[in-house]
Write an enzyme that holds these catalytic residues in place. Structure first.
Site, PDB file in Angstrom:
ATOM      1  N   THR B 156      -3.008   9.573  21.127  1.00  0.00           N
ATOM      2  CA  THR B 156      -2.418   8.213  22.475  1.00  0.00           C
ATOM      3  C   THR B 156      -1.613   9.580  23.428  1.00  0.00           C
ATOM      4  OG1 THR B 156      -0.813   8.716  20.734  1.00  0.00           O
ATOM      5  CG2 THR B 156      -2.997   7.257  20.736  1.00  0.00           C
ATOM      6  N   LYS B 182      -2.627  14.773  15.625  1.00  0.00           N
ATOM      7  CA  LYS B 182      -1.852  14.212  17.112  1.00  0.00           C
ATOM      8  C   LYS B 182      -0.224  13.364  16.732  1.00  0.00           C
ATOM      9  CE  LYS B 182      -1.437  10.597  18.185  1.00  0.00           C
ATOM     10  NZ  LYS B 182      -0.744   9.434  17.859  1.00  0.00           N
ATOM     11  N   THR B 193       3.442   7.916  13.996  1.00  0.00           N
ATOM     12  CA  THR B 193       2.512   7.758  14.348  1.00  0.00           C
ATOM     13  C   THR B 193       1.347   9.556  14.524  1.00  0.00           C
ATOM     14  OG1 THR B 193       3.418   6.427  15.724  1.00  0.00           O
ATOM     15  CG2 THR B 193       1.296   7.629  16.204  1.00  0.00           C
ATOM     16  N   GLU B 279       7.751  13.781  22.275  1.00  0.00           N
ATOM     17  CA  GLU B 279       7.020  12.572  24.309  1.00  0.00           C
ATOM     18  C   GLU B 279       7.792  13.881  24.781  1.00  0.00           C
ATOM     19  OE1 GLU B 279       5.281   8.594  22.935  1.00  0.00           O
ATOM     20  OE2 GLU B 279       6.998   8.410  22.384  1.00  0.00           O
ATOM     21  N   ASN B 401       8.489   5.782  27.109  1.00  0.00           N
ATOM     22  CA  ASN B 401       8.270   4.625  25.986  1.00  0.00           C
ATOM     23  C   ASN B 401       9.131   3.055  26.691  1.00  0.00           C
ATOM     24  OD1 ASN B 401       7.153   5.768  23.347  1.00  0.00           O
ATOM     25  ND2 ASN B 401       9.508   7.628  24.401  1.00  0.00           N
ATOM     26  N   SER B 406       2.409  -0.911  28.844  1.00  0.00           N
ATOM     27  CA  SER B 406       2.230  -1.812  30.248  1.00  0.00           C
ATOM     28  C   SER B 406       1.162  -1.057  31.122  1.00  0.00           C
ATOM     29  CB  SER B 406       3.052  -2.197  31.475  1.00  0.00           C
ATOM     30  OG  SER B 406       4.372  -0.721  31.208  1.00  0.00           O
TER      31      SER B 406
END
Lengths: 406, 406
Positions: B156, B182, B193, B279, B401, B406
């Site tokens: 992702t 992942k 996740t 991230e 994040n 969007s």
């Protein structure tokens, strides 16, 4: 919360209660900003305190606990910002005791009646020279200007002062409770780089004052989170000097609840102000949880949601990403009925009985653009109810904390 | 960890173990990137799985648990990225079952042997049409290209694939264990996740495979954290198809430890790769704790330090702010001897027996500029020892994040 008998007082002044004086100045621990402060009562006051639960406790915490738990009266507190005097070993304790003695000499008060609080960088040895040189120029007064000097001198990365005051009536006498606080990072549950000073002229013994403060702390200061880090220096002190002249307050007093309510709103205002001024924050987030097994679990869920970095960044980005809210509810560890979960943001329902509900993204973006965002969660497991407050996670949080010492 | 009998294999290929084929493609759940994948064994394989501890569990978790716990064999797993199929109510479960059936029809394998895993946005109903249209074009093969397609299709917000493989020898037969994973946000202890798929041609029953996986998970996947958020979809699956031809592995087998060691390094490589690709991360942070009361408390301290936003931002900013490390040790809740705490960053001692030690800031900045930062903490309370891995907290974490949907 503000009942007919508890009234907000316009203006903010920790010296409003009778018999309190304050002062604040720049002495040289920081480069430019105010960094040294004194708060003094005309007479020894009853005292209550709550302190960090971190196993690593800064030296001033040890000194102040001794005043609260052994002397059980406090007449003054000396505060510095810029250096936390934490993790400074045996020298740190000697330095905190020296600060206590310096204030005692200046004020001509016994050292056992004087608290010490420090906030700032951890692990650097205190410089006493600026304090020794500064103290003679620090003159506590009861005026607004001196109260503001105090409120400013306790700040670190805070962007605004946090002050509030309320009045109530007990035994026909007006009682004032005023508070000032600092704190914007390392803010989490059980206190964190958070200092709070509350003054009142109510007449109440230290034991009863502690009872009221402990109750109120759980639902206010312990219900805020900025980043989940609990500091070594957190302290909230209440001094009650009795000069209002009411009968001594106990839970049996018919107007006891007035006092607790007034202390509650003072503490809640300060807690919310700290959350709103979280490092880099642009928004205050309030989470209200209903339907938990009990109030404690409700607060646990509320704090998990408001503390989730993914929820915090979503609110910053005005993204109505309720999936992150429900995920946080799920990992809070609290009992929930998955098929009864309801989630609202700003009053708009996004999940009902565990299933997504269609909503207007545009409307939600408008709601999320406000400076205060309210998230309501109901978990269908009981009657428990609680609140927590926090703030969004922004670029500025990273910027502030990537370079704090430099 | 890599012993003489466990060897890293250069190149990374989840289809290296005998009898495994993989495929990955773009079917249209995402805008452009690959989003649909299949992993298949030539024969039904023993299976073990670990799953999210979040009370909110996504629909595919329910389907896959049924395969692991009831069928107790798995022959294939279908994976999609872009949509987590979480918090999608009764429709979500029907959709996950439909994905299982679609894969069964395509592969001509009984649906009870097929697992399902999904990752992506929470709370949006799955679109099955792209999967139905894409599946005929998905052709599992045993070559490297197909393994890479699989590894890419499960990502992702990841910036890199995570693959690793090791070999060992059991009963004179070469055994290969390969893995791909992942995960880069919502990464915390008990999975998040995070999807991990491990293949091996070892011969081992499901019960023993589960025993080995559960042991290894505690010290690898459960020892990483990116942001403390635990997801609704975390899954690690190991399939062991027995085609290597060794005697069935049990703890009594003289070479049992070889297998566990090989599984350990595969899981550790994947876990560290996930932490490093957190991230927005620029650095992998490893915290090693010694001297805790037991191993569990050591891991708890390590995870608290590596999870502290203030430690993470300090590492990002190359700020040797050990005060934040000791504060995190203090609020971890573990038993520590405050006067025995020792802290090193990159081998340089900053705190010894609870007292600050002078160090070269310049040297520390050089150490903190590296892509991997090691923090060693000793707490003087016992013999417990443990590791945790995480990453720094950066502007990019906020950016990613604040705008994920969007």
């Amino acid at each position: 919360m503000t009942t007919a008998t508890v009234k907000k007082i316009v203006g903010t002044n920790i010296t409003s209660p009778k018999g309190f004086k304050a002062a604040g100045m720049h002495c040289g621990i920081k480069h430019k900003k105010k960094d040294l402060a004194l708060l003094v009562s005309d007479v020894p006051a009853s005292v209550a305190g709550v302190f960090t639960t971190n196993a690593i406790q800064a030296a001033p915490i040890k000194v102040t606990k001794d005043v609260v738990y052994h002397t059980q009266k406090m007449q003054a507190i000396i505060v510095n910002s810029g250096n936390a005097n934490a993790c400074t070993g045996k020298q740190g304790l000697l330095d905190a005791q020296a600060m206590q003695q310096l204030a005692a000499d200046k004020l001509q008060i016994d050292a056992s009646l004087i608290g010490v609080a420090s906030t700032g960088v951890i692990g650097e040895v205190m410089k006493l020279a600026p304090i020794i040189q500064g103290l003679p120029n620090l003159t506590p007064k009861a005026d607004l200007e001196s109260a503001i000097d105090f409120a400013q001198a306790i700040l670190t990365t805070d962007t605004v002062m946090k002050n509030t005051q309320y009045s109530t009536v007990i035994d026909g006498k007006e009682i004032i409770i005023a508070g000032t606080a600092k704190g914007s990072g390392m803010i989490e549950p059980n206190m964190a780089t958070m200092l709070g000073f509350i003054t009142t002229d109510a007449n109440i013994e230290s034991a009863e004052l502690q009872q009221a403060l402990s109750y109120v702390t759980d639902i206010t200061f312990n219900a805020i989170t900025v980043d989940g880090d609990t500091s070594t220096n957190d302290t909230v002190i209440v001094m009650a000097n009795g000069l209002a002249g009411n009968e001594s307050l106990t839970p049996q007093h018919p107007e006891w609840q007035n006092f607790v309510d007034a202390l509650h709103v003072v503490a809640q205002d300060l807690a919310k102000a700290i959350a709103k001024d979280g490092e880099g924050a642009t928004k205050l987030i309030e989470v209200e949880v209903k339907g938990a097994v009990n109030d404690e679990e409700a607060r646990k869920i509320a704090k998990t949601v408001v503390g989730s970095p993914l929820v915090k960044t979503a609110v910053f980005g005005c993204d109505a990403n309720w999936g992150r809210i429900i995920a946080a509810v799920g990992y809070s560890g609290a009992t929930v009925d998955v098929d009864a979960i309801t989630i609202q943001i700003g009053g708009t329902t996004m999940v009902e009985n565990g299933e997504p509900v269609a909503f207007s993204e545009e409307k939600l973006i408008d709601i999320l653009k406000q400076q205060e965002v309210k998230i309501d969660v109901s978990v269908g497991a009981g009657e428990g109810h609680g609140h927590a407050w926090g703030c969004d996670l922004t670029y500025d949080y990273v910027q502030i904390n990537a370079s704090y010492r430099s």
